[in-house]
Write a protein that holds these residues in place. Structure first.
Motif, PDB file in Angstrom:
ATOM      1  N   ASN A  11      17.329 -50.435  20.320  1.00  8.34           N
ATOM      2  CA  ASN A  11      17.300 -50.441  21.771  1.00  8.34           C
ATOM      3  C   ASN A  11      16.941 -51.845  22.235  1.00  8.34           C
ATOM      4  OD1 ASN A  11      17.486 -49.362  24.343  1.00  8.34           O
ATOM      5  ND2 ASN A  11      16.201 -47.606  23.857  1.00  8.34           N
ATOM      6  N   ALA A  12      16.958 -52.101  23.524  1.00  8.74           N
ATOM      7  CA  ALA A  12      16.600 -53.413  24.058  1.00  8.74           C
ATOM      8  C   ALA A  12      15.159 -53.775  23.715  1.00  8.74           C
ATOM      9  CB  ALA A  12      16.812 -53.443  25.567  1.00  8.74           C
ATOM     10  N   THR A  13      14.339 -52.767  23.429  1.00  7.65           N
ATOM     11  CA  THR A  13      12.929 -52.982  23.080  1.00  7.65           C
ATOM     12  C   THR A  13      12.720 -53.086  21.563  1.00  7.65           C
ATOM     13  OG1 THR A  13      12.564 -50.607  23.054  1.00  7.65           O
ATOM     14  CG2 THR A  13      12.131 -51.757  25.124  1.00  7.65           C
ATOM     15  N   SER A  21      28.945 -46.951  12.772  1.00  7.10           N
ATOM     16  CA  SER A  21      29.887 -47.601  11.855  1.00  7.10           C
ATOM     17  C   SER A  21      29.952 -49.093  12.171  1.00  7.10           C
ATOM     18  CB  SER A  21      31.275 -46.977  11.985  1.00  7.10           C
ATOM     19  OG  SER A  21      31.818 -47.274  13.260  1.00  7.10           O
ATOM     20  N   GLY A  22      30.394 -49.865  11.211  1.00  6.88           N
ATOM     21  CA  GLY A  22      30.547 -51.295  11.425  1.00  6.88           C
ATOM     22  C   GLY A  22      31.536 -51.589  12.537  1.00  6.88           C
ATOM     23  N   ARG A  23      32.580 -50.787  12.622  1.00  8.83           N
ATOM     24  CA  ARG A  23      33.574 -50.969  13.687  1.00  8.83           C
ATOM     25  C   ARG A  23      32.941 -50.775  15.058  1.00  8.83           C
ATOM     26  NH1 ARG A  23      37.107 -48.041  16.867  1.00  8.83           N
ATOM     27  NH2 ARG A  23      39.175 -48.962  17.136  1.00  8.83           N
ATOM     28  N   ARG A  24      32.135 -49.714  15.213  1.00  4.28           N
ATOM     29  CA  ARG A  24      31.477 -49.449  16.501  1.00  4.28           C
ATOM     30  C   ARG A  24      30.501 -50.572  16.845  1.00  4.28           C
ATOM     31  NH1 ARG A  24      31.544 -48.195  21.481  1.00  4.28           N
ATOM     32  NH2 ARG A  24      29.698 -47.158  22.261  1.00  4.28           N
ATOM     33  N   ALA A  25      29.767 -51.066  15.870  1.00  3.85           N
ATOM     34  CA  ALA A  25      28.821 -52.160  16.104  1.00  3.85           C
ATOM     35  C   ALA A  25      29.559 -53.418  16.563  1.00  3.85           C
ATOM     36  CB  ALA A  25      28.015 -52.448  14.849  1.00  3.85           C
ATOM     37  N   LEU A  26      30.679 -53.699  15.920  1.00  5.10           N
ATOM     38  CA  LEU A  26      31.463 -54.869  16.307  1.00  5.10           C
ATOM     39  C   LEU A  26      32.001 -54.724  17.726  1.00  5.10           C
ATOM     40  CD1 LEU A  26      32.618 -57.578  15.451  1.00  5.10           C
ATOM     41  CD2 LEU A  26      34.577 -56.362  14.509  1.00  5.10           C
ATOM     42  N   LEU A  27      32.467 -53.531  18.094  1.00  3.05           N
ATOM     43  CA  LEU A  27      32.961 -53.297  19.447  1.00  3.05           C
ATOM     44  C   LEU A  27      31.841 -53.452  20.490  1.00  3.05           C
ATOM     45  CD1 LEU A  27      35.394 -50.309  18.873  1.00  3.05           C
ATOM     46  CD2 LEU A  27      35.975 -52.688  19.391  1.00  3.05           C
ATOM     47  N   LEU A  28      30.628 -53.006  20.160  1.00  2.00           N
ATOM     48  CA  LEU A  28      29.495 -53.184  21.075  1.00  2.00           C
ATOM     49  C   LEU A  28      29.207 -54.661  21.312  1.00  2.00           C
ATOM     50  CD1 LEU A  28      27.042 -50.420  19.792  1.00  2.00           C
ATOM     51  CD2 LEU A  28      28.157 -50.484  22.028  1.00  2.00           C
ATOM     52  N   LEU A  30      31.398 -57.230  20.880  1.00  2.00           N
ATOM     53  CA  LEU A  30      32.530 -57.842  21.580  1.00  2.00           C
ATOM     54  C   LEU A  30      32.555 -57.470  23.066  1.00  2.00           C
ATOM     55  CD1 LEU A  30      35.348 -57.487  18.903  1.00  2.00           C
ATOM     56  CD2 LEU A  30      34.083 -59.557  19.552  1.00  2.00           C
ATOM     57  N   ALA A  31      32.050 -56.276  23.414  1.00  2.00           N
ATOM     58  CA  ALA A  31      31.999 -55.845  24.817  1.00  2.00           C
ATOM     59  C   ALA A  31      30.730 -56.349  25.511  1.00  2.00           C
ATOM     60  CB  ALA A  31      32.071 -54.327  24.900  1.00  2.00           C
ATOM     61  N   ALA A  32      29.919 -57.139  24.832  1.00  2.00           N
ATOM     62  CA  ALA A  32      28.671 -57.696  25.361  1.00  2.00           C
ATOM     63  C   ALA A  32      27.667 -56.607  25.725  1.00  2.00           C
ATOM     64  CB  ALA A  32      28.944 -58.613  26.550  1.00  2.00           C
ATOM     65  N   LYS A  33      27.766 -55.453  25.064  1.00  2.00           N
ATOM     66  CA  LYS A  33      26.785 -54.385  25.259  1.00  2.00           C
ATOM     67  C   LYS A  33      25.660 -54.502  24.245  1.00  2.00           C
ATOM     68  CE  LYS A  33      29.999 -51.131  27.283  1.00  2.00           C
ATOM     69  NZ  LYS A  33      30.553 -49.784  27.229  1.00  2.00           N
ATOM     70  N   ALA A  34      25.872 -55.332  23.221  1.00  2.00           N
ATOM     71  CA  ALA A  34      24.865 -55.532  22.184  1.00  2.00           C
ATOM     72  C   ALA A  34      24.954 -56.961  21.669  1.00  2.00           C
ATOM     73  CB  ALA A  34      25.073 -54.547  21.041  1.00  2.00           C
ATOM     74  N   VAL A  35      23.868 -57.366  21.002  1.00  2.00           N
ATOM     75  CA  VAL A  35      23.790 -58.684  20.395  1.00  2.00           C
ATOM     76  C   VAL A  35      23.591 -58.486  18.893  1.00  2.00           C
ATOM     77  CG1 VAL A  35      22.456 -60.826  20.305  1.00  2.00           C
ATOM     78  CG2 VAL A  35      22.742 -59.629  22.478  1.00  2.00           C
ATOM     79  N   ALA A  36      24.344 -59.210  18.104  1.00  2.00           N
ATOM     80  CA  ALA A  36      24.201 -59.115  16.647  1.00  2.00           C
ATOM     81  C   ALA A  36      22.940 -59.860  16.224  1.00  2.00           C
ATOM     82  CB  ALA A  36      25.415 -59.699  15.960  1.00  2.00           C
ATOM     83  N   LEU A  59      20.858 -53.528  21.611  1.00  2.00           N
ATOM     84  CA  LEU A  59      21.521 -53.301  22.897  1.00  2.00           C
ATOM     85  C   LEU A  59      20.973 -54.258  23.942  1.00  2.00           C
ATOM     86  CD1 LEU A  59      21.551 -49.387  22.955  1.00  2.00           C
ATOM     87  CD2 LEU A  59      23.394 -50.931  22.277  1.00  2.00           C
ATOM     88  N   THR A  60      21.826 -54.673  24.873  1.00  2.00           N
ATOM     89  CA  THR A  60      21.390 -55.600  25.911  1.00  2.00           C
ATOM     90  C   THR A  60      20.667 -54.886  27.040  1.00  2.00           C
ATOM     91  OG1 THR A  60      23.562 -55.434  26.945  1.00  2.00           O
ATOM     92  CG2 THR A  60      23.189 -57.285  25.428  1.00  2.00           C
ATOM     93  N   ARG A  61      20.908 -53.597  27.206  1.00  2.00           N
ATOM     94  CA  ARG A  61      20.226 -52.808  28.230  1.00  2.00           C
ATOM     95  C   ARG A  61      19.473 -51.667  27.570  1.00  2.00           C
ATOM     96  NH1 ARG A  61      24.070 -51.298  33.085  1.00  2.00           N
ATOM     97  NH2 ARG A  61      22.122 -50.324  33.627  1.00  2.00           N
ATOM     98  N   PHE A  62      18.325 -51.294  28.154  1.00  2.00           N
ATOM     99  CA  PHE A  62      17.524 -50.201  27.620  1.00  2.00           C
ATOM    100  C   PHE A  62      18.251 -48.878  27.820  1.00  2.00           C
ATOM    101  CE2 PHE A  62      14.368 -46.822  28.058  1.00  2.00           C
ATOM    102  CZ  PHE A  62      13.682 -46.963  26.862  1.00  2.00           C
TER     103      PHE A  62
END
Length: 186
Positions: A11-13, A21-28, A30-36, A59-62
C-alpha cells in the motif's frame, strides 16, 4: 518470454496488501498507479523499449483493504506454521492430523489441525494424544498478522523479506518459506 513471475504489492504506507502476477505489477507501474521498488529478473520487451518486471511495487494512492478477522485454514498454511515438521516426532510432515479426531467431535480449526508424518498419523488413527501418552512438541494456534496473507499464497521471493519483516512472523519461517538460509544472528 512469458510473464510468470509474481510481485509483492505494498500500500502507499508500505503495508503488504497481496501478491499479483508480474504482468499485473508491470501494468500498475506503466499506468502510474504504482512505483517499482525492487526490479525482478524478467524483462518485458516492446518494439522500442525494454522494461524490467518489478518484484515489489508500492501503490501511489492509499487503498483501504477489508481484511478477514482470521487467516483461512489451508494445508499450505498448516505446514508453514509447523515448519513442515511432524508435531509429534519432528520428522518431515506429509499429512494433516486432527489432535482431537473429527470422529470424536474435534473441529477443523487452526487449534486442532497439525502437520504430521505418515507413521505418526497411522499410529494415532482416531485416538487422542492423551490415550497414546504422546504430547505435542508445539501447541497449535491460529496464525495472525498481515504477512500470513502473503505467505499463504505460496508465492515467494527473497527480495520481499525487508518489506515483510516485523509483521508478526518469525524470521526462521521466512527462511523456510523463501528457501533462504537465515544466519544465527538474524
Amino acid at each position: 518470454m512469458g510473464l510468470s513471475s509474481h510481485a509483492l504489492v505494498l500500500n502507499a504506507t508500505y503495508e503488504p496488501i497481496g501478491v499479483v502476477s508480474g504482468r499485473r505489477a508491470l501494468l500498475l507501474v506503466l499506468a502510474a498507479k504504482a512505483v517499482a521498488l525492487e526490479p525482478g529478473e524478467q524483462v518485458w520487451h516492446s518494439a522500442s523499449v525494454a522494461v524490467p518486471v518489478p518484484a515489489v511495487v508500492r501503490l501511489t494512492r492509499f487503498v483501504k483493504v477489508p481484511y478477514r478477522a482470521t487467516v483461512p485454514l489451508t494445508r499450505r498454511g498448516v505446514f508453514l506454521r509447523d515448519g513442515g515438521r511432524c508435531v509429534y516426532c519432528d520428522a518431515p510432515a506429509t499429512s494433516l492430523d486432527h489432535v482431537v479426531p473429527r470422529s470424536r467431535g474435534g473441529a477443523h480449526v487452526w487449534e486442532n489441525v497439525v502437520s504430521c508424518c505418515r507413521r505418526c498419523n497411522h499410529i494415532k488413527g482416531d485416538r487422542t494424544v492423551a490415550e497414546l501418552g504422546w504430547r505435542l512438541r508445539r501447541p497449535p494456534r491460529a496464525p495472525s498478522g498481515i504477512a500470513w496473507r502473503i505467505l499463504g499464497t505460496g508465492r515467494s521471493d527473497p527480495r520481499w523479506i525487508p518489506y515483510l519483516d516485523g509483521l508478526g512472523i518469525d524470521s526462521s519461517v521466512f527462511g523456510r518459506f523463501l528457501g533462504v538460509e537465515q544466519s544465527a544472528s538474524a
